[in-house]
Scaffold this active site. Structure first.
Site, PDB file in Angstrom:
ATOM      1  CG  ASP A 145      43.135  35.029  34.982  1.00 30.52           C
ATOM      2  OD1 ASP A 145      42.151  34.503  34.843  1.00 30.52           O
ATOM      3  OD2 ASP A 145      43.631  35.814  34.307  1.00 30.52           O
ATOM      4  CE  LYS A 208      38.473  34.221  36.365  1.00 34.41           C
ATOM      5  NZ  LYS A 208      39.629  33.134  35.986  1.00 34.41           N
ATOM      6  CE  LYS A 245      38.493  34.490  32.477  1.00 38.45           C
ATOM      7  NZ  LYS A 245      39.849  33.939  32.367  1.00 38.45           N
TER       8      LYS A 245
END
Lengths: 309, 518
Positions: A145, A208, A245
């Site tokens: 990430d 995200k 996400k």
């Protein structure tokens, strides 16, 4: 090519109004609610990102990841043999090897995700960011990430942003890359949209919403705008699907179900799998387990009856 | 709520819901018995209804044109005219700086009344995809041909067959299609491509039965400019179906005309309700203004209307004040049966309305989610048909002119003289030519003659001036001026008269600006 950037318009009041409507949607009940909750469990990225993480608590997290819901509850729902585990385990790079070893010892295949690239602020030089990514991959993380530099978005340096994400993508190699946009710090919904598109063009597999450490994390207006960007990107390329996400601030089972419903409305049923949708959460799992306990037994569990993550 | 009792006549086919309504209203003492009566029968009965001495006004709801023609075409037009087909159509204009996703989401989220129109600025041709299941986004391929119809499949209802109309999207439509002319059966969205804001305004003005409009654009200047030029009474900016603060119903496109028409069911306190078929007074033998003259007058007024109507209130006030000064000065000898303005009441009226129009603006209502700007706009060309035996009451003219209308007056020759003096004074003070025309004419049927020229508003003073349904159907606003409104010269106007005149000279316009927190 970035000619489209100047033509992006997002009307904030209209998006906020749309998001307000969502709170009035009727939610599912009964067996269907239990089913949606189990689906949400399989999409969770079980996360621990604190300064005081040590091998012991990471180990505990990994065991919880393998058995997110108590066995007898799953047996009561007749789902004990479907392999219900969480989507991934998310930790800092220094704890990746502990997590990988624990999961290997426990004999399960859950991927370990590592945050990288100067999490959470992203204000570190590009070389250290790339090194961090490479090391995390070496330690065994299968998902990374990364965090973007918000200053590039706020100063409008879109080519710079594209280049940065592209280099991170190259450093990830085979690993699956999620780009954290830190939407709470991007200033406007139009910036969120543009940053999402750039991130997808540069090769992210997921976008995200936030690190979880900002003041404002995953909210519905931001989620709506990002999902519209994903939709647009899919139509423009014709084949490339990018996952979504939301992370940070999702603490109750009710919210998790609302997010699932929103994804289904905006993006479609194809996105409701762990490959294309994740929920970044830590205490959410506890609440979901409570709701499933309630569904099965009719009462809420006491604190000691459910295993702590 | 205005205290009328109603008798509803409907055909046997449509009777059941109305009969149920009648029954329910009597139960539980919601309404005293006899207030709402429902009669199911053939529509020929309505002739008998009109002839009945106790019926004061007859209104037609939702009658198609052919039926109206058969029944009442030749007879005088009385009572609130709700019979005009009213559509809840909403025109959505999406310009090229719009947030397309939000516009699409808002269009699909509107409940009940379908937004039957969407106009697109062609540069942003790609609107999205049309998956079979949802109307969530829309595909525009080539702008004009072929016309494509997308219909969402309906879930099958057990054992009931097709009772519902599926959400339908028609793209590449032309303006001549029937789906645009007739009221929609169900959720129907028609896409019309346009080339720019100017064309969008032109197309939107030409659509029949549109109650409200929405403009989607992020460029604020373009958005406000387009919104300003639309003729619909309710305009939303970057939003759809928000509550109309002037009292419309939530969640549906409101028809502000309806509000105004419903006011006619009440009676101002200074007036008795008129009877339906008053005996007509004997004919006055004066030549009609021929249709060509009237046409010329109306055309001149129409030419002057945009300029005069768009002047700021202060400019119009200045003209009125100048005329008042001129009238006061030239207080000369009365000639030819001319009453003259002996007591200065006309002057006072001019000054009063000048002051009024300088002050009056709109109202701003703030609600959570934005602001609504409520203004009243001039009607445009106003025709006044005067047929009372009295000379023309000039008190009618200052309000109409002050609020930005251009007036064409038809009156018996006795009243023309003072009106011409007033006109001269106004023109000398700066009134554009054509803004006020006074024509001598035959009182009988003058309303019809005027109505045939399609003014934007029509004031009928006196029973003889009435126009019949055939002509009235094309005029948006017809008002039978009550005799009690205008007292003899020297008396003050009754309370509420000024407000009534103001409301009758103008039409409401509401602009919704969303913003701020919900």
């Amino acid at each position: 090519e970035l000619g489209w950037i100047s033509k992006v318009y997002v009307n904030r009041p209209a998006v906020v109004r749309h998001a307000e409507q969502i709170k009035n949607w009727k939610t599912v009940k009964g067996n269907w609610q239990a089913a949606w909750l189990l689906k949400a469990v399989t999409c969770i990225d079980l996360t621990t990102l604190s300064g005081d993480d040590t091998p012991s608590n990471v180990q505990r997290l990994c065991f919880k990841a393998k058995h997110p819901i108590r066995e007898d509850l799953l047996k009561a729902l007749d789902m004990h043999d479907k392999g219900i585990t969480v989507g991934a385990v998310c930790v800092y790079p220094a704890r990746v090897s502990d997590a990988v070893n624990t999961l290997k010892a426990a004999g399960c295949n859950i991927p370990v995700a590592s945050v990288a690239a100067g999490f959470p602020a992203g204000q570190t030089p590009l070389e250290t960011k790339l090194t961090e990514i490479r090391l995390a991959v070496e330690y065994g993380a299968r998902e990374i990430d990364i965090v973007i530099s918000r200053s590039l978005v706020l100063t409008g340096q879109w080519e710079g942003l594209y280049e940065e994400i592209r280099l991170c993508r190259a450093a990830c190699g085979e690993a699956h890359m999620k780009t954290i946009l830190a939407t709470g710090e991007l200033g406007s919904l139009a910036n969120v949209y543009k940053a999402s598109m750039i991130a997808m063009m540069a090769g992210s597999d997921f976008i995200k919403t936030s690190t979880g450490k900002e003041v404002e994390n995953a909210t519905f207006p931001v989620g709506i705008v990002m999902m519209r960007a994903i939709k647009e990107y899919y139509w423009q390329t014709g084949y490339k699907v990018v996952g979504f996400k939301p992370a940070g601030g999702i603490r109750t089972a009710r919210e998790a179900i609302t997010w699932l419903m929103l994804v289904k409305e905006e993006l479609g049923v194809e996105w409701l799998t762990p490959e294309l949708f994740r929920l970044g959460a830590s205490s959410l799992l506890g609440d979901i387990e409570q709701q499933i306990f309630y569904h099965v037994t009719g009462t809420y569990a006491l604190q000691h009856e459910l295993a702590v993550a | 709520p205005t205290g009328n009792t109603a008798l509803v006549l409907c055909s046997p086919a449509t009777a059941p819901p109305l009969l149920l309504l009648g029954e329910l209203s009597g139960e539980g003492e919601a309404l005293p018995p006899g207030v709402l009566n429902v009669l199911a029968g053939p529509l020929g009965l309505c002739q008998a209804l009109r002839a009945h001495p106790e019926v004061t006004s007859v209104t037609f709801l939702g009658a198609p044109q052919e039926e109206l023609q058969a029944l009442v075409w030749g007879s005088p037009c009385r009572g609130p005219r709700l019979g005009r087909p009213r559509g809840g159509r909403v025109v959505v204009i999406v310009l090229d700086s719009a947030d397309l996703d939000s516009a699409a989401a808002a269009i699909t989220a509107t409940p009940a009344t379908p937004p039957a129109l969407g106009l697109l600025g062609v540069p942003r041709g790609q609107f999205g995809d049309a998956p079979a299941g949802t109307l969530g986004s829309v595909l525009v391929g080539t702008p004009i041909f072929p016309t494509q119809v997308f219909q969402a499949p309906l879930p099958a209802l057990p054992g009931r067959g097709d009772r519902f109309y599926p959400p339908t999207l028609i793209s590449g439509a032309a303006l001549t299609l029937r789906c645009l002319q007739e009221p929609a059966l169900g959720p129907l969205l028609v896409l019309l491509p346009v080339r720019g804001p100017g064309e969008a305004v032109a197309v939107a003005s030409a659509l029949p039965q549109s109650a409200a409009a929405a403009v989607w654009a992020q460029d604020i200047t373009v958005a406000l400019d387009t919104a300003d030029r639309l003729p619909q009474g309710l305009v939303w900016l970057n939003a759809l179906d928000l509550l109309d603060p002037s009292g419309g119903c939530a969640g549906g496109a409101t028809d502000t005309d309806l509000d105004e028409a419903l006011r006619e069911f009440g009676c101002p306190p200074w007036e008795q309700p008129p009877k339906v078929d008053e005996p007509l007074s004997p004919l006055v033998t004066v030549d009609d203004p021929g249709d060509p003259e009237l046409a010329q007058a109306v055309a001149a007024a129409r030419g002057a209307a945009p300029g005069w109507g768009r002047l700021p209130g202060a400019s119009r006030a200045r003209v009125l004040r100048g005329a008042a000064a001129a009238l006061g000065a030239g207080h000369g000898t009365p000639k030819d049966g001319d009453n003259g303005d002996t007591d200065g009441s006309l002057q006072r009226a001019l000054l009063r309305w000048a002051a009024h129009v300088e002050r009056v603006g709109g109202a701003v209502q703030e609600v959570p989610g934005g602001k609504a700007l409520l203004t009243r706009r001039p009607l445009g060309v106003l025709g006044v048909a005067w047929s009372w035996p009295r000379p023309l009451a000039l008190q009618l003219l200052p309000p109409a002119l002050a609020l930005g209308n251009c007036v064409v007056v038809v009156s018996p020759p006795g009243g023309v003289g003072p009106a011409q003096r007033l006109r001269k004074a106004l023109v000398a003070a700066g009134l554009p030519g054509g803004a006020l025309t006074v024509l001598p004419g035959n009182s009988r049927g003058s309303g019809s003659h005027l109505a045939r020229q399609h003014p934007d508003g029509l004031w009928l003073c006196g029973g003889d001036a009435d126009c019949d349904w055939a002509c009235a159907v094309s005029v948006p606003r017809v008002w039978g001026v009550p005799a009690g409104l205008l007292r003899a010269p020297g008396q003050d106007a009754p309370p509420g008269a000024e407000r009534e005149l103001e409301l009758r000279c103008t039409r409401p316009h509401c602009l919704w600006l969303p913003g701020g927190g919900p």
